[in-house]
Design a protein around this motif. Structure first.
Motif, mmCIF file in Angstrom:
data_model
loop_
_atom_site.group_PDB
_atom_site.id
_atom_site.type_symbol
_atom_site.label_atom_id
_atom_site.label_comp_id
_atom_site.label_asym_id
_atom_site.label_seq_id
_atom_site.Cartn_x
_atom_site.Cartn_y
_atom_site.Cartn_z
ATOM 1 N N SER A 10 12.398 -11.302 -42.168
ATOM 2 C CA SER A 10 13.160 -12.487 -42.531
ATOM 3 C C SER A 10 14.335 -12.744 -41.592
ATOM 4 O O SER A 10 15.019 -13.759 -41.711
ATOM 5 C CB SER A 10 13.688 -12.345 -43.966
ATOM 6 O OG SER A 10 14.468 -11.167 -44.090
ATOM 7 N N GLU A 12 16.125 -12.657 -37.435
ATOM 8 C CA GLU A 12 15.756 -12.957 -36.050
ATOM 9 C C GLU A 12 15.153 -11.704 -35.406
ATOM 10 O O GLU A 12 15.744 -10.623 -35.457
ATOM 11 C CB GLU A 12 16.980 -13.418 -35.255
ATOM 12 C CG GLU A 12 17.432 -14.832 -35.596
ATOM 13 C CD GLU A 12 16.443 -15.882 -35.105
ATOM 14 O OE1 GLU A 12 16.039 -15.821 -33.926
ATOM 15 O OE2 GLU A 12 16.081 -16.762 -35.890
ATOM 16 N N THR A 38 7.987 -18.411 -31.683
ATOM 17 C CA THR A 38 9.238 -19.104 -31.929
ATOM 18 C C THR A 38 9.178 -19.962 -33.188
ATOM 19 O O THR A 38 8.110 -20.163 -33.782
ATOM 20 C CB THR A 38 9.598 -20.013 -30.743
ATOM 21 O OG1 THR A 38 8.681 -21.116 -30.706
ATOM 22 C CG2 THR A 38 9.534 -19.256 -29.425
ATOM 23 N N GLU A 39 10.337 -20.499 -33.562
ATOM 24 C CA GLU A 39 10.403 -21.387 -34.720
ATOM 25 C C GLU A 39 9.539 -22.625 -34.531
ATOM 26 O O GLU A 39 9.096 -23.243 -35.492
ATOM 27 C CB GLU A 39 11.859 -21.787 -34.975
ATOM 28 C CG GLU A 39 12.716 -20.622 -35.446
ATOM 29 C CD GLU A 39 14.191 -20.950 -35.513
ATOM 30 O OE1 GLU A 39 14.583 -22.063 -35.075
ATOM 31 O OE2 GLU A 39 14.960 -20.110 -36.001
ATOM 32 N N ASN A 40 9.283 -23.006 -33.262
ATOM 33 C CA ASN A 40 8.418 -24.145 -32.946
ATOM 34 C C ASN A 40 6.955 -23.745 -32.809
ATOM 35 O O ASN A 40 6.135 -24.518 -32.317
ATOM 36 C CB ASN A 40 8.889 -24.826 -31.657
ATOM 37 C CG ASN A 40 10.269 -25.415 -31.784
ATOM 38 O OD1 ASN A 40 10.632 -25.944 -32.835
ATOM 39 N ND2 ASN A 40 11.062 -25.319 -30.729
ATOM 40 N N GLN A 41 6.638 -22.508 -33.218
ATOM 41 C CA GLN A 41 5.266 -21.989 -33.180
ATOM 42 C C GLN A 41 4.707 -21.909 -31.761
ATOM 43 O O GLN A 41 3.500 -22.048 -31.542
ATOM 44 C CB GLN A 41 4.333 -22.812 -34.078
ATOM 45 C CG GLN A 41 4.728 -22.798 -35.544
ATOM 46 C CD GLN A 41 4.784 -21.391 -36.126
ATOM 47 O OE1 GLN A 41 3.793 -20.683 -36.141
ATOM 48 N NE2 GLN A 41 5.950 -20.972 -36.598
ATOM 49 N N ASP A 63 14.069 -19.820 -25.102
ATOM 50 C CA ASP A 63 13.925 -19.890 -26.558
ATOM 51 C C ASP A 63 13.495 -18.521 -27.084
ATOM 52 O O ASP A 63 12.357 -18.096 -26.893
ATOM 53 C CB ASP A 63 12.894 -20.955 -26.934
ATOM 54 C CG ASP A 63 12.777 -21.144 -28.444
ATOM 55 O OD1 ASP A 63 13.448 -20.424 -29.206
ATOM 56 O OD2 ASP A 63 11.983 -22.017 -28.866
ATOM 57 N N SER A 65 13.969 -17.714 -30.398
ATOM 58 C CA SER A 65 14.043 -17.862 -31.849
ATOM 59 C C SER A 65 12.818 -17.231 -32.499
ATOM 60 O O SER A 65 11.865 -16.854 -31.830
ATOM 61 C CB SER A 65 14.117 -19.348 -32.210
ATOM 62 O OG SER A 65 12.918 -20.010 -31.810
ATOM 63 N N GLY A 66 12.858 -17.135 -33.822
ATOM 64 C CA GLY A 66 11.698 -16.663 -34.562
ATOM 65 C C GLY A 66 11.905 -15.306 -35.190
ATOM 66 O O GLY A 66 12.787 -14.536 -34.785
ATOM 67 N N SER A 67 11.064 -15.005 -36.155
ATOM 68 C CA SER A 67 11.210 -13.771 -36.934
ATOM 69 C C SER A 67 10.042 -12.809 -36.745
ATOM 70 O O SER A 67 9.844 -11.897 -37.533
ATOM 71 C CB SER A 67 11.351 -14.115 -38.421
ATOM 72 O OG SER A 67 10.232 -14.855 -38.866
ATOM 73 N N PRO A 170 0.980 -16.472 -37.855
ATOM 74 C CA PRO A 170 2.433 -16.306 -37.723
ATOM 75 C C PRO A 170 3.051 -15.314 -38.694
ATOM 76 O O PRO A 170 4.235 -15.009 -38.575
ATOM 77 C CB PRO A 170 2.960 -17.720 -37.978
ATOM 78 C CG PRO A 170 1.916 -18.373 -38.816
ATOM 79 C CD PRO A 170 0.616 -17.804 -38.342
ATOM 80 N N ASN A 171 2.277 -14.801 -39.627
ATOM 81 C CA ASN A 171 2.814 -13.848 -40.604
ATOM 82 C C ASN A 171 2.174 -12.472 -40.478
ATOM 83 O O ASN A 171 2.149 -11.709 -41.436
ATOM 84 C CB ASN A 171 2.608 -14.384 -42.029
ATOM 85 C CG ASN A 171 3.323 -15.701 -42.241
ATOM 86 O OD1 ASN A 171 4.504 -15.824 -41.948
ATOM 87 N ND2 ASN A 171 2.602 -16.689 -42.733
#
Length: 200
Positions: A10, A12, A38-41, A63, A65-67, A170-171
């Motif tokens: 959950s 970064e 990333t958050e933008n996939q 970039d 970002s992302g988890s 993505p999970n």
């Protein structure tokens, strides 16, 4: 000897991967890299010859970002220690990225067969061969990523600890090992995987 790490949770992922790679520096290495969803996939791979601090400088304006992410420090066994041979490695479509610790003894014969089927390789590594094979099996057999990894590893001779990240999943991180060390950490709303316990 390489160091690998993965994070899904959950928070970064990038700062956790970087911290983990710093903790794996004692293993020795000549290059470092990270792959992030990333958050933008977007599945982005950043890697370079040198230290983890060089990777941080290289990725500073990118970039991150992302988890979910995977990381790697590489001591060269197949191919020179350079930016191209650094891990992680993409599959042919760039929908998969993979890191690997170990040696795939039969990668050369696998590579020849994949090249005959139209695969193009950018590096001299055994790792890139395996991630291409995983993707080919997933597409041809129409199976899940975890099933494709299992089927591909049936063809592998050697030792490995791998982490596979998919743009389409993505999970999920898919991990597997044989002969090489791999530790899984379970946290609160997060999972970690690494070459040993030091990053955790």
């Amino acid at each position: 000897m390489c160091g690998i790490m993965g994070y899904i949770g959950s928070e970064e992922a990038y700062p956790r991967i970087i911290e983990g790679l710093h903790r794996l520096e004692y293993r020795g290495y000549a290059s470092a890299g990270v792959a992030l969803l990333t958050e933008n996939q977007e599945l982005n791979v950043y890697k370079c010859k040198g230290k983890v601090s060089d990777l941080e400088a290289f990725a500073r304006q990118k970039d991150c970002s992302g988890s979910i992410a995977i990381g790697h420090t590489r001591w060269a066994t197949h191919g020179a220690p350079n930016d191209v041979n650094a891990h992680p490695h993409y599959s042919g479509s760039k929908n998969l990225a993979m890191v690997h610790n170990g040696i795939i003894e039969n990668y050369a014969s696998m590579k020849i067969e994949l090249q005959k089927r139209g695969h193009v390789f950018l590096s001299d590594t055994d790792t890139e061969v395996l991630v291409h094979l995983i993707e080919e099996i997933q597409k041809q057999e129409k199976v899940s990523l975890s099933k494709a990894v299992r089927l591909a590893l049936k063809q592998v001779v050697g030792a490995y600890a791998i982490i596979v990240l998919s743009k389409d999943n993505p999970n999920q991180l898919v991990v597997a090992k044989k002969g090489s060390p791999l530790v899984i950490g379970i946290g609160v709303n997060e999972f970690l995987v690494a070459s040993d316990a030091t990053p955790m």
